[in-house]
Design an enzyme around this catalytic site. Sequence first.
Site, PDB file in Angstrom:
ATOM      1  N   ARG A 177      -4.638  -8.711 -21.315  1.00 48.74           N
ATOM      2  CA  ARG A 177      -6.129  -8.983 -21.969  1.00 48.74           C
ATOM      3  C   ARG A 177      -7.231  -7.861 -22.495  1.00 48.74           C
ATOM      4  NH1 ARG A 177      -3.555 -12.747 -21.086  1.00 48.74           N
ATOM      5  NH2 ARG A 177      -3.709 -14.326 -19.967  1.00 48.74           N
ATOM      6  N   SER A 219     -11.251 -18.270 -16.092  1.00 48.92           N
ATOM      7  CA  SER A 219     -10.590 -17.339 -15.126  1.00 48.92           C
ATOM      8  C   SER A 219     -11.291 -16.516 -15.035  1.00 48.92           C
ATOM      9  CB  SER A 219      -8.742 -17.413 -15.607  1.00 48.92           C
ATOM     10  OG  SER A 219      -8.389 -18.029 -15.976  1.00 48.92           O
ATOM     11  N   GLU A 221     -12.510 -10.735 -15.821  1.00 51.57           N
ATOM     12  CA  GLU A 221     -12.049 -11.245 -16.821  1.00 51.57           C
ATOM     13  C   GLU A 221     -13.655 -10.751 -18.141  1.00 51.57           C
ATOM     14  OE1 GLU A 221      -9.088 -13.499 -18.676  1.00 51.57           O
ATOM     15  OE2 GLU A 221      -8.254 -13.774 -17.197  1.00 51.57           O
TER      16      GLU A 221
END
Length: 338
Positions: free
Chosen positions: A162, A238, A333
């Site tokens: 990520r 998420s 995130e």
Amino acid sequence: MIQKDADLQPFNTLTIAARARYFAAVTSIDALREALTFARDKKLPILPLGGGSNIVLTDDFPGVAIHVGLKGLTMCEEGGATRICAAAGENWHQLVMRSVEAGLGGLENLALIPGNIGAAPIQNIGAYGVELKDTFDSLQAMDIATGDLLRFTAAECEFGYRDSVFKRAARDRYIICEVTLKLPQEWQPKIGYPALAQYLASAESSATPLTPEQVAEAVIAIRNSKLPNPVDIPNAGSFFKNPIVSDAQYVALKAQHPELVAFSAGDDWKLAAGWLIDQAGWKGRLRDGVGVHDRQALVLVNPGHREGGQVVSLAREIAADIQHKFGVTLEPEPRFYP
């Protein structure tokens, strides 16, 4: 065309009410360059916007918000592979479905991830055992300071979990305009991820050779069973990364919590952040219009359309609780603006 005092609520999937001092919706390279020139002349910060699924607006934005609506998608055979060139404003899921409907494999595990193409390399989006970097070839980005177009290879993007150079050394320096992917003609399904493997094992399609479209349909079914559609319940997908811990820390946590969900990550272990949040008792909790989804603890929801500060406050409270109870650090995130 530059607008003044623009409403940004339609441009973020958490539906946070915030305004931008200036706003430009650009659909061409020239228009993007003009918007950046405007911002430079006024010495104002830039807020690039796409699908709005990876941002949390904590206040009004004092600079120029630029909605990147560049369109265009081509597929061509080259050197035993299929190259897909997609402009930054194209929808990611629609690209995945076009590829699998054409019989192409490589993107099917990434079906139904919200957002547009331009944000995909920044996050190195991933799901069900596959990441963008697995099929990434290159991208074209505009230098915010000069308006020049530059090409980045996969190595230059420095992809991680990520993560990419655009979240580190190149942060706030470029706006991605186009992404090129390379899909192999010889395809093998990647279905080792537990939830996906379990679903396919119980499906009729498991009796025959799988197609990319069948894998995509399985991923869509799994995601729909536990993830809320932002159109129905405002959310940013998420909200936390799955934390990576050392082998020693994993062994200690496993001894304390035998049901701990984790995956091998080389010499380290990737913990399921959703499991941690669920075990800490946050799943399904709603407080003053913001909360944690009742089917997926990794997703923060904003059904009350509350301000960004309340979302951030909840996220920080959850992270502090996980740190206290498990000694594990959760990292968000989405990016917080301004």
